[in-house]
Design a protein around this motif. Sequence first.
Motif, PDB file in Angstrom:
ATOM      1  N   ARG A 137       0.837  -1.201   0.000  1.00 15.48           N
ATOM      2  CA  ARG A 137       0.000   0.000   0.000  1.00 15.48           C
ATOM      3  C   ARG A 137       0.875   1.255   0.000  1.00 15.48           C
ATOM      4  N   ASP A 138       0.262   2.367  -0.419  1.00 12.84           N
ATOM      5  CA  ASP A 138       0.862   3.679  -0.199  1.00 12.84           C
ATOM      6  C   ASP A 138       0.713   4.003   1.283  1.00 12.84           C
ATOM      7  N   SER A 139       1.820   4.267   1.968  1.00 18.74           N
ATOM      8  CA  SER A 139       1.767   4.442   3.422  1.00 18.74           C
ATOM      9  C   SER A 139       0.998   5.688   3.829  1.00 18.74           C
ATOM     10  N   ASN A 140       0.875   6.669   2.945  1.00 17.91           N
ATOM     11  CA  ASN A 140       0.169   7.905   3.291  1.00 17.91           C
ATOM     12  C   ASN A 140      -1.322   7.825   3.019  1.00 17.91           C
ATOM     13  N   THR A 141      -1.695   7.228   1.894  1.00 21.24           N
ATOM     14  CA  THR A 141      -3.110   7.200   1.497  1.00 21.24           C
ATOM     15  C   THR A 141      -3.778   5.860   1.768  1.00 21.24           C
ATOM     16  N   GLY A 142      -3.011   4.797   1.929  1.00 22.18           N
ATOM     17  CA  GLY A 142      -3.597   3.472   2.093  1.00 22.18           C
ATOM     18  C   GLY A 142      -4.008   2.814   0.792  1.00 22.18           C
ATOM     19  N   GLU A 143      -3.737   3.472  -0.334  1.00 22.44           N
ATOM     20  CA  GLU A 143      -4.103   2.913  -1.644  1.00 22.44           C
ATOM     21  C   GLU A 143      -3.310   1.633  -1.905  1.00 22.44           C
ATOM     22  N   ILE A 144      -4.008   0.606  -2.396  1.00 22.89           N
ATOM     23  CA  ILE A 144      -3.346  -0.656  -2.718  1.00 22.89           C
ATOM     24  C   ILE A 144      -2.567  -0.480  -4.023  1.00 22.89           C
ATOM     25  N   LEU A 145      -1.284  -0.804  -3.970  1.00 23.42           N
ATOM     26  CA  LEU A 145      -0.424  -0.677  -5.136  1.00 23.42           C
ATOM     27  C   LEU A 145      -0.157  -2.018  -5.801  1.00 23.42           C
ATOM     28  N   THR A 146       0.148  -3.045  -4.989  1.00 20.58           N
ATOM     29  CA  THR A 146       0.552  -4.341  -5.530  1.00 20.58           C
ATOM     30  C   THR A 146       0.022  -5.457  -4.648  1.00 20.58           C
ATOM     31  N   ARG A 147      -0.367  -6.572  -5.280  1.00 20.24           N
ATOM     32  CA  ARG A 147      -0.725  -7.803  -4.579  1.00 20.24           C
ATOM     33  C   ARG A 147       0.094  -8.935  -5.172  1.00 20.24           C
ATOM     34  N   ALA A 148       0.531  -9.835  -4.324  1.00 15.92           N
ATOM     35  CA  ALA A 148       1.358 -10.939  -4.811  1.00 15.92           C
ATOM     36  C   ALA A 148       1.124 -12.173  -3.963  1.00 15.92           C
ATOM     37  N   SER A 149       1.239 -13.324  -4.608  1.00 20.29           N
ATOM     38  CA  SER A 149       1.069 -14.609  -3.935  1.00 20.29           C
ATOM     39  C   SER A 149       2.095 -15.584  -4.507  1.00 20.29           C
ATOM     40  N   SER A 150       2.652 -16.438  -3.643  1.00 22.41           N
ATOM     41  CA  SER A 150       3.704 -17.352  -4.086  1.00 22.41           C
ATOM     42  C   SER A 150       3.567 -18.703  -3.394  1.00 22.41           C
TER      43      SER A 150
END
Length: 423
Positions: free
Chosen positions: A241-254
């Motif tokens: 997430r963007d630490s200031n806005t909380g917007e999700i930037l990336t998701r990942a699974s492995s």
Amino acid sequence: MVATAATCAFLPVPSPSSDCSGKASGKISGIPASVDARATSAKSKSSSAGRLQVKASAQAPPKVNGTKVGVMDGFKTDDEVSVSPPPRTFINQLPDWSMLLAAITTIFLAAEKQWMMLDWKPKRPDMLADPFGLGRIVQDGLVFRQNFSIRSYEIGADRTASVETMMNHLQETALNHVKHAGLLADGFGSTPEMCKRNLIWVVTKMQVVVDRYPTWGDVVQVDTWVAASGKNGMRRDWLVRDSNTGEILTRASSLWVMMNKATRRLSKIPDEVRDEIAGYFVDSPPIVDDDSRKLPKLDDTTADYVHSGLTPRWSDLDVNQHVNNVKYVGWILESAPLPILETHELASMTLEYRRECMRDSVLQSLTSVMDEGDADVAKSSIVQCQHLLRLEGGGEIVKGRTKWRPKYPDRIGSLGQFPAESA
């Protein structure tokens, strides 16, 4: 100043009228002559005439019966006056207290400044709780959280963080999670029981979805957690997430499995190792839906672009003496067509790891642009590519699929044809 006042209270102070000439010793009671001269200069002009008159009278004393008689008994002229220093006492032997006080004050101010630097704490609520990116355990000890500031050397030609940068952040939080949980021993994320059995973790599949790339100076917050995957596997998820806005930037699974470090063969999870890590598993579905589509076969006849002669450098190896999986991403993109790289950005990718790459390997990167119904993929808003990273001898290292979205949606259709290339 305190010592001076005390001295004046016990010792007589010479009168300005007994000013000594430039031929005197230069100091009176430890005070420089220049200070005494300045103190008496104001009175010297007003009394100069009087002193001259006294001197004239003193040079012609009257006579009585032929004997010289002074005007006053014991009167002496200025030339005859001898200035004697005050008697030596304990008080006037003390040091200059004002200088000592100034030195002590300087020392205390310097110490206070150093203490404030060591005892630094955030003063505003909007300041980062983790300014140095050390990370911490949150959510009942099951999630690890770490902040990263995007550095100038982590951005690419688009002024945004590269996909390799994002992948490095994911890997760093995974290792720090194990470390903060108290399970990190020797090796790359190995627990104490794994080290006893010479076991290491290896990734078999990685899925990444990027909604937006951060730019230089942005601070991203990465959360990661683990879950069970079948009987002998583990799944690790990340949320950026963007630490200031909380917007999700990336998701990942492995997905990860265990390998014997000596034999380089896959291994079951021993019960002792399972007992170590089972308490940290989260019962939740993958943050990225599993892409189970089979990747088509890619070879010299079906690939549109081939880049050969790729070799790992010493800096590409990790502590387990094989190439870091993040390096594979850069090698895969080596054969991606330049027009796509210039006008599109990577929106998602799925990677399947077949085997590890060692330091002496020589590789080839193959890419094929997939048709999504439009004969001219350059005019498509979404472009998909298929990738293969293999040894020159033919062994598959990584198979992958990438999806690209336009950087400038208003310029769709201006790409032109992708020229085929080979190296």
